[in-house]
Structure formats: C-alpha cells, structure tokens
Design a protein around this motif. Structure first.
Motif, PDB file in Angstrom:
ATOM      1  N   ALA A  71      -1.009  -6.517  95.893  1.00 48.09           N
ATOM      2  CA  ALA A  71      -1.562  -7.822  96.290  1.00 48.09           C
ATOM      3  C   ALA A  71      -0.555  -8.936  96.011  1.00 48.09           C
ATOM      4  O   ALA A  71      -0.408  -9.860  96.828  1.00 48.09           O
ATOM      5  CB  ALA A  71      -2.877  -8.083  95.530  1.00 48.09           C
ATOM      6  N   ASN A  90      -7.120 -12.185  98.538  1.00 48.15           N
ATOM      7  CA  ASN A  90      -7.427 -11.495  99.792  1.00 48.15           C
ATOM      8  C   ASN A  90      -6.630 -10.204  99.956  1.00 48.15           C
ATOM      9  O   ASN A  90      -7.005  -9.343 100.752  1.00 48.15           O
ATOM     10  CB  ASN A  90      -7.170 -12.417 100.983  1.00 48.15           C
ATOM     11  CG  ASN A  90      -8.194 -13.546 101.043  1.00 48.15           C
ATOM     12  OD1 ASN A  90      -9.337 -13.367 100.638  1.00 48.15           O
ATOM     13  ND2 ASN A  90      -7.786 -14.701 101.540  1.00 48.15           N
ATOM     14  N   GLY A  91      -5.556 -10.053  99.193  1.00 48.60           N
ATOM     15  CA  GLY A  91      -4.729  -8.854  99.310  1.00 48.60           C
ATOM     16  C   GLY A  91      -5.216  -7.695  98.448  1.00 48.60           C
ATOM     17  O   GLY A  91      -4.719  -6.575  98.564  1.00 48.60           O
ATOM     18  N   PHE A 137      -5.172 -17.608  97.019  1.00 52.41           N
ATOM     19  CA  PHE A 137      -6.027 -16.957  98.028  1.00 52.41           C
ATOM     20  C   PHE A 137      -5.322 -15.754  98.653  1.00 52.41           C
ATOM     21  O   PHE A 137      -5.967 -14.742  98.939  1.00 52.41           O
ATOM     22  CB  PHE A 137      -6.439 -17.973  99.114  1.00 52.41           C
ATOM     23  CG  PHE A 137      -7.676 -18.768  98.767  1.00 52.41           C
ATOM     24  CD1 PHE A 137      -7.963 -19.122  97.450  1.00 52.41           C
ATOM     25  CD2 PHE A 137      -8.571 -19.167  99.754  1.00 52.41           C
ATOM     26  CE1 PHE A 137      -9.101 -19.857  97.128  1.00 52.41           C
ATOM     27  CE2 PHE A 137      -9.717 -19.892  99.443  1.00 52.41           C
ATOM     28  CZ  PHE A 137      -9.985 -20.240  98.132  1.00 52.41           C
ATOM     29  N   ASP A 138      -4.004 -15.849  98.873  1.00 48.40           N
ATOM     30  CA  ASP A 138      -3.239 -14.698  99.400  1.00 48.40           C
ATOM     31  C   ASP A 138      -3.403 -13.501  98.464  1.00 48.40           C
ATOM     32  O   ASP A 138      -3.642 -12.372  98.903  1.00 48.40           O
ATOM     33  CB  ASP A 138      -1.738 -15.033  99.479  1.00 48.40           C
ATOM     34  CG  ASP A 138      -1.403 -15.887 100.688  1.00 48.40           C
ATOM     35  OD1 ASP A 138      -2.281 -16.055 101.564  1.00 48.40           O
ATOM     36  OD2 ASP A 138      -0.264 -16.404 100.737  1.00 48.40           O
ATOM     37  N   PHE A 139      -3.270 -13.783  97.175  1.00 47.44           N
ATOM     38  CA  PHE A 139      -3.407 -12.722  96.184  1.00 47.44           C
ATOM     39  C   PHE A 139      -4.821 -12.131  96.236  1.00 47.44           C
ATOM     40  O   PHE A 139      -4.996 -10.910  96.340  1.00 47.44           O
ATOM     41  CB  PHE A 139      -3.102 -13.278  94.784  1.00 47.44           C
ATOM     42  CG  PHE A 139      -3.569 -12.398  93.664  1.00 47.44           C
ATOM     43  CD1 PHE A 139      -2.885 -11.235  93.334  1.00 47.44           C
ATOM     44  CD2 PHE A 139      -4.724 -12.717  92.947  1.00 47.44           C
ATOM     45  CE1 PHE A 139      -3.347 -10.407  92.311  1.00 47.44           C
ATOM     46  CE2 PHE A 139      -5.185 -11.889  91.930  1.00 47.44           C
ATOM     47  CZ  PHE A 139      -4.489 -10.736  91.614  1.00 47.44           C
ATOM     48  N   THR A 166      -3.073 -21.711  98.250  1.00 49.14           N
ATOM     49  CA  THR A 166      -2.675 -20.743  99.288  1.00 49.14           C
ATOM     50  C   THR A 166      -2.234 -19.433  98.658  1.00 49.14           C
ATOM     51  O   THR A 166      -2.657 -18.344  99.070  1.00 49.14           O
ATOM     52  CB  THR A 166      -1.515 -21.316 100.150  1.00 49.14           C
ATOM     53  OG1 THR A 166      -1.938 -22.593 100.630  1.00 49.14           O
ATOM     54  CG2 THR A 166      -1.162 -20.405 101.297  1.00 49.14           C
ATOM     55  N   GLU A 167      -1.373 -19.542  97.640  1.00 44.79           N
ATOM     56  CA  GLU A 167      -0.849 -18.344  96.983  1.00 44.79           C
ATOM     57  C   GLU A 167      -1.985 -17.598  96.251  1.00 44.79           C
ATOM     58  O   GLU A 167      -2.048 -16.365  96.283  1.00 44.79           O
ATOM     59  CB  GLU A 167       0.271 -18.718  96.007  1.00 44.79           C
ATOM     60  CG  GLU A 167       1.591 -19.110  96.680  1.00 44.79           C
ATOM     61  CD  GLU A 167       1.566 -20.470  97.378  1.00 44.79           C
ATOM     62  OE1 GLU A 167       0.633 -21.274  97.109  1.00 44.79           O
ATOM     63  OE2 GLU A 167       2.461 -20.718  98.209  1.00 44.79           O
ATOM     64  N   ARG A 199       2.053  -9.353  98.611  1.00 49.29           N
ATOM     65  CA  ARG A 199       1.644 -10.013  99.863  1.00 49.29           C
ATOM     66  C   ARG A 199       1.634 -11.532  99.758  1.00 49.29           C
ATOM     67  O   ARG A 199       1.408 -12.234 100.737  1.00 49.29           O
ATOM     68  CB  ARG A 199       0.232  -9.571 100.233  1.00 49.29           C
ATOM     69  CG  ARG A 199       0.120  -8.089 100.525  1.00 49.29           C
ATOM     70  CD  ARG A 199      -1.131  -7.850 101.323  1.00 49.29           C
ATOM     71  NE  ARG A 199      -1.711  -6.554 101.044  1.00 49.29           N
ATOM     72  CZ  ARG A 199      -2.805  -6.124 101.611  1.00 49.29           C
ATOM     73  NH1 ARG A 199      -3.461  -6.900 102.468  1.00 49.29           N
ATOM     74  NH2 ARG A 199      -3.280  -4.932 101.336  1.00 49.29           N
ATOM     75  N   VAL A 200       1.794 -12.053  98.533  1.00 47.59           N
ATOM     76  CA  VAL A 200       1.746 -13.512  98.340  1.00 47.59           C
ATOM     77  C   VAL A 200       2.998 -14.142  98.938  1.00 47.59           C
ATOM     78  O   VAL A 200       4.114 -13.686  98.641  1.00 47.59           O
ATOM     79  CB  VAL A 200       1.634 -13.837  96.830  1.00 47.59           C
ATOM     80  CG1 VAL A 200       1.760 -15.355  96.589  1.00 47.59           C
ATOM     81  CG2 VAL A 200       0.314 -13.323  96.274  1.00 47.59           C
ATOM     82  N   LYS A 203       6.222 -13.702  90.675  1.00 49.05           N
ATOM     83  CA  LYS A 203       5.335 -14.621  91.403  1.00 49.05           C
ATOM     84  C   LYS A 203       4.274 -15.263  90.510  1.00 49.05           C
ATOM     85  O   LYS A 203       3.428 -16.019  90.975  1.00 49.05           O
ATOM     86  CB  LYS A 203       4.680 -13.891  92.567  1.00 49.05           C
ATOM     87  CG  LYS A 203       5.686 -13.600  93.677  1.00 49.05           C
ATOM     88  CD  LYS A 203       5.088 -12.901  94.862  1.00 49.05           C
ATOM     89  CE  LYS A 203       6.181 -12.633  95.890  1.00 49.05           C
ATOM     90  NZ  LYS A 203       5.737 -11.689  96.918  1.00 49.05           N
TER      91      LYS A 203
END
Ligand SMILES: *Cc1c(COP(=O)(O)O)cnc(C)c1O
Length: 403
Positions: free
Chosen positions: A399, A336-337, A332-334, A329-330, A402-403, A291
């Motif tokens: 984390a 926040n995870g 922030f996903d990382f 988005t990716e 979760r992306v 990723k």
C-alpha cells in the motif's frame, strides 16, 4: 449490594495473576455445574413468598431483584473485571460512553467544575463539554502532559479530573500518579479512561486514580461483536455516587453482551500480547520507510512521552499512529491501497483496522483544535490485530508503494 453477594462463590480462594483471573475470576456456577459461564437472559427474579420479596427489597436477604440493577451474568463480568483491575466494586454498562457519562454525571451537580485533558475520544469531549454545560457544570480543558496546566485550572468548585491515556489518536501519555496528586490536593476525584492501555498494561487505581472506566467494546470483546463498558472504583465511591444513579437511569449492560465479554476476557492477554508485539514490529518498519514522516508508538524510545510510558505502563500498545509525507492525498492513497487491513474507525479488534482521524473520528473538531492535538491530514491510526505479522507487513508495504 443486596442480591449479588450470593455470587461470590470463590471469595475465599487465593488471588491469581491477571491472565488466570481473566479465565476464572468471578465465575459463579449454577446447580448444573456448567464449565462455561451461564447466560441468565432474564429481566426479573421470583420470590418464594411475600416475606422473601420484602426482605430482598429491604436488603436483608441476598438475591437479585431486577436486571436493570444487577443480573447474575452481568455480575460475573463485573466481578472478573474487579479482580483484574484490583477494584472493590464495579457496574457494567451498555457501552463505553454509558460508562463515561455515568462515572462523571453521578458525582457532579450544577455549579461544579471539571478539569479534563483536551485529547479525548470525541464523544467523551461531548459529554464533559456539552452535556455537562447543560447541567450547569463547567469544564476547563488542559494539555494533559503539562502538570502546571492541571494545577492552574483548579477552582474551589472543582469536583472531577478526567483523562484518557494513551490518548486517541496520537498516543500522548499523561502521568496518572502526578495528576492524581493534584486532584486529591484540590479535593477532586480522578477518573481515567483506560481503553487504550487495556486492563493488561496499566492499573490506574494503583497509580492513584479514584475511578477507572472502559469501553469493553474494544480489546475486552476484541472480536467486533458487541458494545459494552464498565466503571470500577472503591466500594464507598460506588455506594455514595454511582449505586442509585445507575439503578434509576438505566445504563445497564445486557446479560447477553456480558456473556460475550466474559468470553472475550478469557483470551484478552493472548490477543493483546500478540497484537502489541506485531504493533511494535510495524512501528519499527514504518519508522524506517521513506514515505513515512513520523511514527508515534508508546513502546519506542523516540516517543515524546517515553519516560511516562516506562513509569506507568507494562507494555506498549496495540495502536500505532503515523504521518505520511504529504497530506490527505497521500493518506487516502495508502488507505485505498490496502488489501488485508480494513478501513474502520473501531479499535482493539482481532482484525487489523485503520482510520484517517481528520476525516472520520475527529472531523467534528475545528482545524485549529485538530492542529493543537497533532491530528494532521497526513495522520493515520492503525489498530493492529492478531493476523500473522508478515501478512500485515506485506500489505502495508504494497500500500505504501502505491502512495
Ligand atoms: C471507544 C471509546 C469510548 C466509547 O466507547 P463505546 O463502547 O463506543 O461507547 C470511550 N473512550 C475511548 C478512549 C474509546 O476508545
């Protein structure tokens, strides 16, 4: 400098290696013989007689006058940093920005010109671009890695070259020795912001720089407690440029913070070596992750400036920059995870911290300026701390999943 010579209690000692200087260098004990450096939380100093006061003000007798000028605890921090850096003199400041601003402002006047690398810590860019323009000092920004651009930017009125290397946040590296040569041929002084390299891994003065500045807030404190900074140079440069400017404009470091920074220096080599070894492992891990699109790490051979890193740095970095596949988005996903790694724009801390530069530290730049510096919406900057690296790798792994 009158009033501080009395502190050089170990002037005749032999020179030690940096890790030893960081524990013992510059220590001046009071009559009590304390082990730990004393904290002189005082604004002023008293004199035995009117004659003694007169002599001290004339510089005929050593001793302190006022803590805006110099203070015993602050001076211990300056002396220790001078030994570590191989500098003849130094002035400690209230923050890294006070150091950068003082180092630049003290040596220019209206009509002068600065050449600066464009990849700068945001507030440094504000100083050389906006604050200096108000004072009638112009600035040309260059791609610091391109030596021809430094040369082409020189004007008869050029007084200062300014750079940071490795840069924030993309860890570009600039050849200090080569830029110093261009600066000196132009009659200008080179100021290097050495925060990202730490005093352990890069010695700008040995490479030809005239002045080195630090935000001591970062690795030197290293435990997230206090702000601080320092300007180091030759005795002559400080005397001619910084001495009076510093005394009368008041960027002085608090003695309390100087004391915390002395304690920080004691463990700097242990912390920076541990964090750098973890950062190298994390960089390799990220480079192999499906990723992750790109990894920027000064210790890796695939870094675009790996040759410069080999030439002027003796270690990698406690920072890793990487881009996720995708965009904001990716990223922030990382972010926040993460469970263990904290979201914070600081760096050089014992705790591992991460930030999304495009929306935090570099949000004030135009999208075009960000693109020029390689700061995409998918870029994350990771400041690696001293936790167990297995815990860090596990946190990054979950984390990323979760992306
Ligand atoms: C943090 C930082 C500064 C500013 O230091 P402060 O202590 O926050 O004022 C300057 N340059 C670099 C490269 C930094 O990382």
């Amino acid at each position: 400098m009158a009033g501080i010579e009395m502190l050089k209690s170990n002037e005749t000692k032999k020179t030690w290696r940096p890790a030893t200087e960081m524990v013992h260098g510059g220590t001046a004990r009071s009559g009590f013989g304390e082990t730990s450096e004393a904290l002189f939380l005082t604004q002023g100093f008293v004199y035995d007689s009117a004659e003694a006061a007169e002599a001290r003000f004339k510089g005929e007798e050593p001793g302190f006058i006022y803590s805006r000028y110099a203070n015993p605890t602050t001076r211990m921090f300056e002396e220790r940093m001078m030994l570590v850096e191989g500098a003849e003199d130094a002035r400690a400041t209230a923050s890294g920005m006070a150091a950068v601003n003082s180092a630049i402002q003290c040596q220019v006047k209206a009509g002068d010109h600065i050449v600066s690398s464009r990849a700068l810590f945001g507030s440094c860019r504000y100083v050389v671009e906006t604050v200096m323009a108000r004072a009638g000092v112009s600035c040309t920004f260059v791609d610091g890695r391109n030596l021809d651009e430094w040369q082409a930017a020189v004007r008869p009125e050029t007084k200062v070259f300014f750079m940071e290397t490795p840069t924030n946040p993309t860890l570009e590296m600039i050849d200090i020795a080569a830029v110093a040569e261009i600066a000196h041929a132009a009659g200008a002084k080179l100021v290097v912001d050495n925060v990202f390299a730490t005093p352990l891994f890069q010695k700008p003065l040995e490479l030809g720089a005239d002045v080195v500045v630090y935000s001591a807030t970062k690795h030197i404190d290293g435990q997230g407690r206090c702000l601080g900074g320092i300007v180091l140079s030759s005795k002559d440069w400080i005397e001619e440029n910084l001495h009076d400017f510093f005394r009368h404009t008041g960027p002085s470091l608090s003695p309390f913070n100087a004391w915390a920074l002395l304690k920080g220096l004691e463990t700097l080599p242990l912390r920076v070596k541990q964090a750098t070894s973890s950062a190298a492992r994390i960089a390799d891990y990220l480079a192999g992750h499906s990723k992750v699109a790109t990894v920027l790490y000064p210790g890796r051979d695939d870094h675009p400036d790996a040759a410069v890193a080999k030439k002027q740095m003796t270690g990698g970095s406690t920072l890793v920059a990487f881009e996720l596949k995708g965009g904001k988005t990716e990223a922030f996903d990382f972010a926040n995870g993460l469970d263990l790694v904290l979201l914070s724009n600081n760096l050089g801390d014992a705790k591992t911290l991460t930030t999304h530069p495009a929306t935090t530290t570099h949000k004030n730049l135009t999208p075009e300026a960000r693109a020029e510096l390689g700061i995409s919406d998918a870029l994350m900057r990771l400041s690696v701390g001293i936790e167990d690296v297995e815990d860090l790798l596990e946190d990054l792994d979950q984390a990323l999943a979760r992306v």
